[in-house]
Design a protein around this motif. Sequence first.
Motif, PDB file in Angstrom:
ATOM      1  N   LEU A 115       0.851  -1.181   0.000  1.00 42.07           N
ATOM      2  CA  LEU A 115       0.000   0.000   0.000  1.00 42.07           C
ATOM      3  C   LEU A 115       0.892   1.238   0.000  1.00 42.07           C
ATOM      4  O   LEU A 115       1.840   1.338   0.775  1.00 42.07           O
ATOM      5  CB  LEU A 115      -0.909  -0.005   1.225  1.00 42.07           C
ATOM      6  N   HIS A 116       0.607   2.163  -0.885  1.00 38.54           N
ATOM      7  CA  HIS A 116       1.384   3.390  -1.000  1.00 38.54           C
ATOM      8  C   HIS A 116       0.451   4.587  -0.954  1.00 38.54           C
ATOM      9  O   HIS A 116      -0.725   4.491  -1.295  1.00 38.54           O
ATOM     10  CB  HIS A 116       2.139   3.447  -2.345  1.00 38.54           C
ATOM     11  N   GLU A 117       0.995   5.726  -0.539  1.00 40.77           N
ATOM     12  CA  GLU A 117       0.245   6.975  -0.621  1.00 40.77           C
ATOM     13  C   GLU A 117       0.073   7.321  -2.098  1.00 40.77           C
ATOM     14  O   GLU A 117       0.977   7.100  -2.905  1.00 40.77           O
ATOM     15  CB  GLU A 117       1.012   8.100   0.078  1.00 40.77           C
ATOM     16  N   PRO A 118      -1.074   7.877  -2.458  1.00 38.48           N
ATOM     17  CA  PRO A 118      -1.235   8.264  -3.865  1.00 38.48           C
ATOM     18  C   PRO A 118      -0.310   9.434  -4.193  1.00 38.48           C
ATOM     19  O   PRO A 118       0.095  10.186  -3.303  1.00 38.48           O
ATOM     20  CB  PRO A 118      -2.706   8.680  -3.960  1.00 38.48           C
ATOM     21  N   PRO A 119       0.023   9.622  -5.462  1.00 45.08           N
ATOM     22  CA  PRO A 119       0.876  10.746  -5.849  1.00 45.08           C
ATOM     23  C   PRO A 119       0.212  12.077  -5.492  1.00 45.08           C
ATOM     24  O   PRO A 119      -1.020  12.194  -5.465  1.00 45.08           O
ATOM     25  CB  PRO A 119       1.015  10.617  -7.362  1.00 45.08           C
ATOM     26  N   ILE A 120       1.015  13.084  -5.242  1.00 46.56           N
ATOM     27  CA  ILE A 120       0.515  14.399  -4.825  1.00 46.56           C
ATOM     28  C   ILE A 120      -0.396  15.005  -5.885  1.00 46.56           C
ATOM     29  O   ILE A 120      -1.342  15.718  -5.553  1.00 46.56           O
ATOM     30  CB  ILE A 120       1.687  15.338  -4.446  1.00 46.56           C
ATOM     31  N   GLY A 121      -0.140  14.708  -7.150  1.00 44.82           N
ATOM     32  CA  GLY A 121      -0.976  15.219  -8.236  1.00 44.82           C
ATOM     33  C   GLY A 121      -2.403  14.706  -8.193  1.00 44.82           C
ATOM     34  O   GLY A 121      -3.323  15.330  -8.716  1.00 44.82           O
ATOM     35  N   ILE A 122      -2.606  13.558  -7.584  1.00 45.79           N
ATOM     36  CA  ILE A 122      -3.956  13.008  -7.434  1.00 45.79           C
ATOM     37  C   ILE A 122      -4.547  13.433  -6.091  1.00 45.79           C
ATOM     38  O   ILE A 122      -5.734  13.742  -5.991  1.00 45.79           O
ATOM     39  CB  ILE A 122      -3.918  11.476  -7.545  1.00 45.79           C
ATOM     40  N   LEU A 123      -3.716  13.482  -5.072  1.00 46.39           N
ATOM     41  CA  LEU A 123      -4.176  13.796  -3.725  1.00 46.39           C
ATOM     42  C   LEU A 123      -4.687  15.236  -3.581  1.00 46.39           C
ATOM     43  O   LEU A 123      -5.736  15.473  -2.985  1.00 46.39           O
ATOM     44  CB  LEU A 123      -3.022  13.543  -2.743  1.00 46.39           C
ATOM     45  N   VAL A 124      -3.982  16.207  -4.159  1.00 46.57           N
ATOM     46  CA  VAL A 124      -4.341  17.624  -4.015  1.00 46.57           C
ATOM     47  C   VAL A 124      -5.720  17.939  -4.587  1.00 46.57           C
ATOM     48  O   VAL A 124      -6.520  18.599  -3.922  1.00 46.57           O
ATOM     49  CB  VAL A 124      -3.242  18.528  -4.630  1.00 46.57           C
ATOM     50  N   PRO A 125      -6.068  17.505  -5.786  1.00 49.94           N
ATOM     51  CA  PRO A 125      -7.422  17.813  -6.282  1.00 49.94           C
ATOM     52  C   PRO A 125      -8.540  17.252  -5.401  1.00 49.94           C
ATOM     53  O   PRO A 125      -9.545  17.919  -5.180  1.00 49.94           O
ATOM     54  CB  PRO A 125      -7.462  17.172  -7.671  1.00 49.94           C
ATOM     55  N   PHE A 126      -8.364  16.028  -4.885  1.00 49.05           N
ATOM     56  CA  PHE A 126      -9.401  15.466  -4.028  1.00 49.05           C
ATOM     57  C   PHE A 126      -9.561  16.266  -2.737  1.00 49.05           C
ATOM     58  O   PHE A 126     -10.675  16.533  -2.291  1.00 49.05           O
ATOM     59  CB  PHE A 126      -9.094  14.000  -3.700  1.00 49.05           C
ATOM     60  N   ILE A 127      -8.451  16.637  -2.138  1.00 45.21           N
ATOM     61  CA  ILE A 127      -8.519  17.433  -0.910  1.00 45.21           C
ATOM     62  C   ILE A 127      -9.065  18.824  -1.216  1.00 45.21           C
ATOM     63  O   ILE A 127      -9.917  19.348  -0.487  1.00 45.21           O
ATOM     64  CB  ILE A 127      -7.129  17.509  -0.236  1.00 45.21           C
ATOM     65  N   GLY A 128      -8.585  19.441  -2.291  1.00 44.36           N
ATOM     66  CA  GLY A 128      -9.020  20.788  -2.662  1.00 44.36           C
ATOM     67  C   GLY A 128     -10.515  20.865  -2.936  1.00 44.36           C
ATOM     68  O   GLY A 128     -11.199  21.775  -2.467  1.00 44.36           O
TER      69      GLY A 128
END
Length: 151
Positions: free
Chosen positions: A114-127
Amino acid sequence: MEFVSSVALLLRAGLLLLVVAHVRPSVSGCDGQLYEARINNLCSKKFHLDMGRLDSGLWCSWPETIETYEELTNCTYQVALQMACFWPNRVVDSFFMQIHRSYFHHCALTGRLLHEPPIGILVPFIGVSVLITLLMTAVVVWRSKRTQGML
């Protein structure tokens, strides 16, 4: 009538012989305790050594463990062939359950780390979540101010 009953008797006898011929090797050909001892001595020891050489953080990484796991599987199969045992069988099932309890109990079902998703995917979901929360708060405040004048 006598001919029909003798044909039926012959068919039953043939069926019985066919069933006995297929069941007998599986009952008398494989000693389950000896098979278990052999796979523990031959297959398990090598697997434990190979897994010991691998960093425990990589045990859940399928590309890192696939070769070792395939060797273990093949070893249990080859021992079963030499001993005239069916494969897979109850002994192999419990053997692999023990291996999984020892080495893979904390792995994901897919076998991948299990890995953290890339920041490019994580930021839009959080935003998007933050913006929707702010928007809904603004709508509630605006709506509550608007209804105060009506009362």
